[in-house]
Design an enzyme around this catalytic site. Sequence first.
Site, PDB file in Angstrom:
ATOM      1  CE  LYS A   1     -14.021   6.697  -0.117  1.00 49.22           C
ATOM      2  NZ  LYS A   1     -13.357   7.142   1.311  1.00 49.22           N
TER       3      LYS A   1
ATOM      4  CG  HIS B   1      -2.079  -0.955   1.230  1.00 45.15           C
ATOM      5  ND1 HIS B   1      -3.334  -0.434   0.471  1.00 45.15           N
ATOM      6  CD2 HIS B   1      -2.345  -2.219   1.370  1.00 45.15           C
ATOM      7  CE1 HIS B   1      -4.200  -1.429   0.319  1.00 45.15           C
ATOM      8  NE2 HIS B   1      -3.589  -2.433   0.826  1.00 45.15           N
TER       9      HIS B   1
ATOM     10  CE  LYS C   1      -3.375  10.979   3.067  1.00 47.48           C
ATOM     11  NZ  LYS C   1      -3.953  10.425   1.960  1.00 47.48           N
TER      12      LYS C   1
ATOM     13  CE  LYS D   1      -6.720  14.090  -0.098  1.00 49.75           C
ATOM     14  NZ  LYS D   1      -6.725  12.804  -0.635  1.00 49.75           N
ATOM     15  NE  ARG D   2      -5.262  10.006   9.991  1.00 48.97           N
ATOM     16  CZ  ARG D   2      -4.996   9.167  10.834  1.00 48.97           C
ATOM     17  NH1 ARG D   2      -5.771   8.099  10.619  1.00 48.97           N
ATOM     18  NH2 ARG D   2      -4.106   9.425  11.532  1.00 48.97           N
TER      19      ARG D   2
ATOM     20  CB  THR E   1     -10.084   5.142  -2.238  1.00 48.52           C
ATOM     21  OG1 THR E   1      -9.845   5.412  -0.826  1.00 48.52           O
ATOM     22  CG2 THR E   1      -9.336   4.109  -2.593  1.00 48.52           C
TER      23      THR E   1
END
Length: 834
Positions: free
Chosen positions: A680, A376, A575, A569-570, A676
């Site tokens: 969505k 992952h 990110k 998101k986290r 992901t």
Amino acid sequence: MPSNKFVISKPKPSITKLPEQGRKKTDFIDDFKQYYVHLLGRDENCRSPYYAGEALSQAIRDRLMERWKATHQTYKSNDCRRGYYLSMEFLMGRTLSNALLNLGVTEPVTQAMYDLGIAIEELISSEQDAGLGNGGLGRLAACFIDSCATLQLPVIGYGLRYEYGMFTQTIVNGEQVEKPDHWLRHGNVWEIERLEYSHSIKFGGHTEIQTDESGKQRHCWMSTSNVLAVPFDTPIPGYQNGTVNSLRLWKAVATEEFNLDEFNAGDYAEAVAAKNTAENITMVLYPNDANENGKELRLRQQYFLASASLQDVIAHWTGMHGDNFERFVEKSCFQLNDTHPSIAIAELMRLLMDMHGLSWDQAWAITKNTMAYTNHTLLPEALEKWPVSLMQRLLPRLTEIIFEINARFMAEVAMHWPADGERLSRMSVIEEGAEQQVRMAHLAIVGSFSVNGVAQLHSQLLQQDLFKDFYALWPHKFNNKTNGVTPRRWLAACNPELASLITETIGDRWITDLSQLKRLEPYAENAQFRQRWHAIKQAAKQRLIDYKKIKHGTELRFSVDALFDVQVKRIHEYKRQLLNVLHVIHLYNCIKKGDADRVPRCVLIGGKAAPGYRMAKKTIKLINNVAQVINSDPEVGDKLTLLFLPDYRVSAMEKICPGADLSEQISTAGKEASGTGNMKLMMNGAITIGTLDGANIEIREEVGDENFFLFGLTEEQIEARRAHYDPLEMIDQDEDLQRVMHLLESGYFNQFEPGIFDDLINSIKSPHDPWMTIADFRSFVDAQKRVEDAYRDKDHWTKMSILNCANSGKFSTDRTISEYNRDIWKLKPQPVKN
Ligand SMILES: *Cc1c(COP(=O)(O)O)cnc(C)c1O
């Protein structure tokens, strides 16, 4: 609005009406009353929606039960090949509305509750999230088991039943404060305890070689402290197909025998207290996403999951076939969700050899042909390693087996590449150094027949970089399985208005065949359709505003006409929430300069930071401080709003994605394995602004460049730039960026908290910034300008929105799971007759 107060007429005397319960409105009313009055002992004076939700859930659970048993019976009588999905995380969220949808009873149940004066929405939102995961990896496992049930594949999910799930996030003075999530406090109607399938798990002790009656030598693992693994099963219904699979979660319970021994020695109180150590194992989820968890308790959890699940599978096997394992490979397949459960490779060897008398070669042939591993992440800090000394103390027999696996593997490498010592040490399962460590990813690759990444780019980078030596040795093991999300939860259930419009337009086959959405494409040119699409998006935006207001009591100035710009998101440096903040500050500067004609924008950022991740927590504080300044500046008015959404979780995302216009997917290229959240949001008609990273690349391929806002360096450019990256020079050459940095550095956002953002500022100014935030600033700002231009043209934007949804078909986990099944699991669908 219903009043949430209802009249109880005399209930019928029996609680259930086996075998098949009715699906009419009146059937639900009857059953609801039964449970509300007889099981829960409540009456109309009880105002809490919680108990009404509980009563309804009981009634729904009954309707799953027969199908659950029938599914079990089908698998058993067909003696079919089965899949086992091992994951330390299952981020399930709420169960009720998904169960209603998959059972096909949303309509009559909503009506039944309405007749009783109850708003179903209130019951649905009174359910706690099952937050047994951190983020994408755990949510993927949840979407996977939904798709397995819908595709009628015989797959069991195995995980841990944490007493405390992902912490609840509150914001105090702009900072994250964590509260424990005791989600089981009021019980859990969806689970069933199955004490009869408990297993004993060993820790500690030492190993000996003993000779058995037949003169065979066996390794014995002695003087261990044992912990009981007790399974709790949750039903996983397929979409209106009669299949109900199982999610089996293990709880750690102290064993009784171990108390008794100590009692005889006179240490009664100590013995009872030791119960705690045993039961600690499943007490709490580690709240670190994409980060190493080097703690002993974490290794205990991993082994506990692996051993309990494998013993369970083997007990089921020997129950049918005795100690004959000849057809075990033909009938079983394990998928490891990241390296977290990969100790299962050594544990399967142990169980087969030490408990069932197989030889090394027999056991190894079984292990390496039944285990499959999903990677992952490429982030080095997330690659798990365990000190050999710790593993030796906790799992001495497993350590012996790992060393033997490695010795044989090293011999194979040496045959393939003679006299290449460097390669041997690079590939070894044991990392040498001041402290020897076990590399779990290497163990996972050596012990399995399939290794996959989770998006094309990620799988390619695994083969070219991280695992290139392994790829050279075993190219056939490597494959890609691009992630997805379940369209049941992430479109049909969370956005019923949009779902109805889609169904009215192209029929309802899209719910189980998402490629059908492609048939929406021509409607992008239909003005009337566009108008309806737009109205649904606007209504969802209004609901999002209301949700914010109700939840946080803030009076917000923005309207549904503003561009809803969403990054949830986290919180993680890779990110790049910081890049988003830099852009917001840039917009603020533009407004202050009197730069006319900006599109009103509402920037929503949400996500949890790992409690020990300093930079991530500082980022949350920065977002809140910048929001405070911007939102209270009268010159800004409704042109720009920045909001931090506290406690981002599955049920929050279900409210957020229908109301998003713009989806921020802005990670440094090469760092986000797939993502992901991007899928969505796309499915719900948001348009992506993104880098060429993870599944963004495939999203852009599907929707076309003209319906995607691309920016930033590519993975190759990032790596080429690294050696001579000079952020100071880039700041120097970009006036907008200069102004942004100046405002930050002047303490404008932390007037009474001097220096608190120095770490953040220094990190992005460093030539060694691994995330190279500054390198993508200009390109990001330019892309955001294109976003504004596109948003001004409402019709054009709505077309893009429709086309994003229409081209999201690839990102269903039904497609992902079909590929896992075609290439790795090879299971036959097992239709269930009801
Ligand atoms: C989908 C989802 C994620 C994953 O989001 P990414 O943007 O892919 O990191 C994380 N948390 C929750 C609650 C989710 O629903």
